[in-house]
Scaffold this active site. Structure first.
Site, PDB file in Angstrom:
ATOM      1  N   ASP A 170     -16.926 -13.122   7.591  1.00  0.00           N
ATOM      2  CA  ASP A 170     -15.486 -12.984   7.411  1.00  0.00           C
ATOM      3  C   ASP A 170     -14.929 -12.554   8.765  1.00  0.00           C
ATOM      4  OD1 ASP A 170     -12.910 -12.219   6.975  1.00  0.00           O
ATOM      5  OD2 ASP A 170     -13.323 -10.934   5.246  1.00  0.00           O
TER       6      ASP A 170
ATOM      7  N   TYR B 171     -14.064  -4.602   3.865  1.00  0.00           N
ATOM      8  CA  TYR B 171     -12.766  -5.031   3.356  1.00  0.00           C
ATOM      9  C   TYR B 171     -12.685  -6.542   3.524  1.00  0.00           C
ATOM     10  CZ  TYR B 171      -7.836  -5.897   2.722  1.00  0.00           C
ATOM     11  OH  TYR B 171      -6.648  -6.405   2.256  1.00  0.00           O
TER      12      TYR B 171
ATOM     13  N   LYS C 103      -5.537 -14.285  10.021  1.00  0.00           N
ATOM     14  CA  LYS C 103      -4.753 -13.422  10.904  1.00  0.00           C
ATOM     15  C   LYS C 103      -4.315 -14.103  12.214  1.00  0.00           C
ATOM     16  CE  LYS C 103      -5.608  -8.926   8.986  1.00  0.00           C
ATOM     17  NZ  LYS C 103      -6.713  -8.688   8.056  1.00  0.00           N
TER      18      LYS C 103
ATOM     19  N   TYR D  81       0.824  -1.213   0.000  1.00  0.00           N
ATOM     20  CA  TYR D  81       0.000   0.000   0.000  1.00  0.00           C
ATOM     21  C   TYR D  81       0.860   1.266   0.000  1.00  0.00           C
ATOM     22  CZ  TYR D  81      -3.428  -3.405   1.740  1.00  0.00           C
ATOM     23  OH  TYR D  81      -4.235  -4.491   1.916  1.00  0.00           O
TER      24      TYR D  81
HETATM   25  C1  LIG Z   1      -6.886  -8.919   6.584  1.00  0.00           C
HETATM   26  C2  LIG Z   1      -8.236  -9.310   6.163  1.00  0.00           C
HETATM   27  C3  LIG Z   1      -8.437 -10.141   5.041  1.00  0.00           C
HETATM   28  C4  LIG Z   1      -7.313 -10.591   4.156  1.00  0.00           C
HETATM   29  O1  LIG Z   1      -6.401 -11.436   4.792  1.00  0.00           O
HETATM   30  P1  LIG Z   1      -4.938 -11.633   4.163  1.00  0.00           P
HETATM   31  O2  LIG Z   1      -4.337 -12.707   5.013  1.00  0.00           O
HETATM   32  O3  LIG Z   1      -4.254 -10.313   4.279  1.00  0.00           O
HETATM   33  O4  LIG Z   1      -5.120 -12.035   2.753  1.00  0.00           O
HETATM   34  C5  LIG Z   1      -9.733 -10.534   4.745  1.00  0.00           C
HETATM   35  N1  LIG Z   1     -10.778 -10.132   5.492  1.00  0.00           N
HETATM   36  C6  LIG Z   1     -10.620  -9.329   6.572  1.00  0.00           C
HETATM   37  C7  LIG Z   1     -11.809  -8.935   7.382  1.00  0.00           C
HETATM   38  C8  LIG Z   1      -9.352  -8.882   6.931  1.00  0.00           C
HETATM   39  O5  LIG Z   1      -9.198  -8.059   7.981  1.00  0.00           O
END
Ligand SMILES: *Cc1c(COP(=O)(O)O)cnc(C)c1O
Length: 401
Positions: free
Chosen positions: A224, A133, A251, A6
């Site tokens: 998500d 996101y 994460k 970024y």
């Molecule tokens: C960080 C994130 C992603 C993407 O995960 P990466 O391991 O960076 O590909 C997807 N959804 C949410 C809500 C996130 O915070």
């Protein structure tokens, strides 16, 4: 040359070089000790260099680091899949592993779309949230609503064919199902806390109603929880409050040790693929899915989370944060938001935050603001004094300027 994330490489501030790290502390190559307020993009929940996770990885590495899941399997991946099945609420029992959150989101969307084609449905629309996101890969960008990140890939209209975005408002939710309900394959949300879109928080009643509408209109609900999973909102998973059909974890899953993610489906979704018809199979297979070191780290991460009563730690973080932010206000601040292990100060004008990274660095704190947001998502092992120091540093920026 390293291409940093970024960033316009021509104007990039030199990144801080880290030589070692321990607990919540980052030690720089030139001798600075920084308390980490970001947890390396919210993943390092147990702190750095955790002796038990280190040991778990070392034990596995002497057996083997990786074998593919194509035609092979192994104990760490079986144990992790069993653990997730029993640990996650409801019948979220069917685990597909991948190497990053974005890919795991792709897999969730693929599951939802193919779940419908497998049953001969012509549904073609995805419902998602404004300011969402979901990652940086293409389908994840489409369901995301994050022009600040993905402005290079065309206007929202051409990019988002087949995706409808709504605000986190009850009336918009009702209207969307009324208008598109029969055409929807799935509704994907970051539940309760929208992270990269600006640490936006909303009420669980929205998710409860979404669950009802998804049932009524036969639409799959996808959480998500790449950012929210493992405690960030103060709940173990938001799925403990409202049960989705598919949950995506990433994460913090491995305690931030190794990139790994899981897309976990319920029985109904699983059965939508389970058939004598080979074309009903889920056709996906990341090279490093179920990596044995990642699975070993994740197993230990979950063990620590349970054994050390992390939900109490997170409750404590939230209480201290509320106490310290009580009455804090400034005319440049639009809102202070707190939920579980997340605090965000939103300002009216992004320029107000310019220079804060340096200011924090000089006070022994690593922080990374983005757009109009100054935030902390600390490792859960932080002590009171360290947390208060981070919050004092954030407040001091406004008092100083
Ligand atoms: C960080 C994130 C992603 C993407 O995960 P990466 O391991 O960076 O590909 C997807 N959804 C949410 C809500 C996130 O915070």
């Amino acid at each position: 040359m390293i291409w940093y994330p970024y960033a316009q490489m021509k104007t990039l501030d030199a990144p801080i070089e880290i030589a070692s790290a321990k607990g919540v502390h980052l030690y720089t190559k030139d001798g600075h000790d920084l308390i980490d307020s970001v947890s390396s993009w919210w993943s390092v929940i147990h702190g750095y260099n955790h002796p038990e996770i280190n040991e778990a990885i070392k034990q596995q590495i002497d057996k083997f680091s990786h074998v593919m899941l194509g035609g092979l399997t192994h104990e760490p991946v079986q144990r992790l899949s069993d653990k997730l099945a029993s640990w996650l609420p409801g019948d979220l029992d069917y685990c597909f592993f991948s190497d990053s959150g974005s890919v795991a989101v792709e897999v969730a969307l693929k599951m939802a779309l193919q779940f419908n084609t497998n049953r001969g449905s012509k549904r073609d629309t995805i419902l998602a949230l404004e300011h969402a996101y979901h990652g940086d890969t293409f389908k994840a960008m489409e369901v995301g609503d994050d022009e600040d990140y993905h402005f290079a890939f065309g206007s929202s209209n051409e990019k988002k064919r087949g995706v409808v975005h709504i605000p986190t408002e009850m009336q918009a939710l009702e209207n969307a199902f009324e208008q598109y309900g029969e055409r929807l394959t799935c509704f994907i949300v970051e539940p309760l806390l929208q992270g990269a879109g600006g640490m936006r928080m909303y009420d669980v009643s929205f998710l409860e109603r979404a669950r009802e509408l998804c049932d009524e209109y036969d639409v799959l609900l996808i959480f998500d929880e790449v950012a929210t999973g493992l405690g960030r909102t103060g709940n173990r998973f938001v799925a403990d409050l409202v049960l989705p059909d598919i949950i995506v974890l990433g994460k913090a899953l491995t305690g931030g040790y190794i990139g790994h993610a899981a897309t976990v489906a319920n029985k109904r979704v699983w059965e939508g693929f389970y058939s004598d018809d080979p074309t009903h199979a889920l056709m996906h297979g990341p090279t490093f899915m179920g990596n044995a070191l990642a699975c070993s780290a994740a197993l230990k991460s979950i063990e620590l989370f349970e054994r050390e009563n992390y939900l109490d730690k997170i409750k404590n973080i939230e209480q201290i944060t509320r106490r310290e932010m009580q009455g804090f206000a400034d005319e440049r601040i639009k809102e202070v938001r707190i939920m579980g292990g997340c605090v965000c100060i939103e300002v009216y004008d992004a320029a107000v935050l310019e220079g804060f990274k340096r200011f924090a660095f000089e006070r022994g704190v690593f922080s990374r603001t983005f757009l109009k947001y100054m935030y902390a998502m600390v490792p859960y092992v932080i002590n009171e004094q360290e947390l208060v120091h981070i919050l004092d540093t954030m407040k001091a920026w406004f008092k100083a300027g």
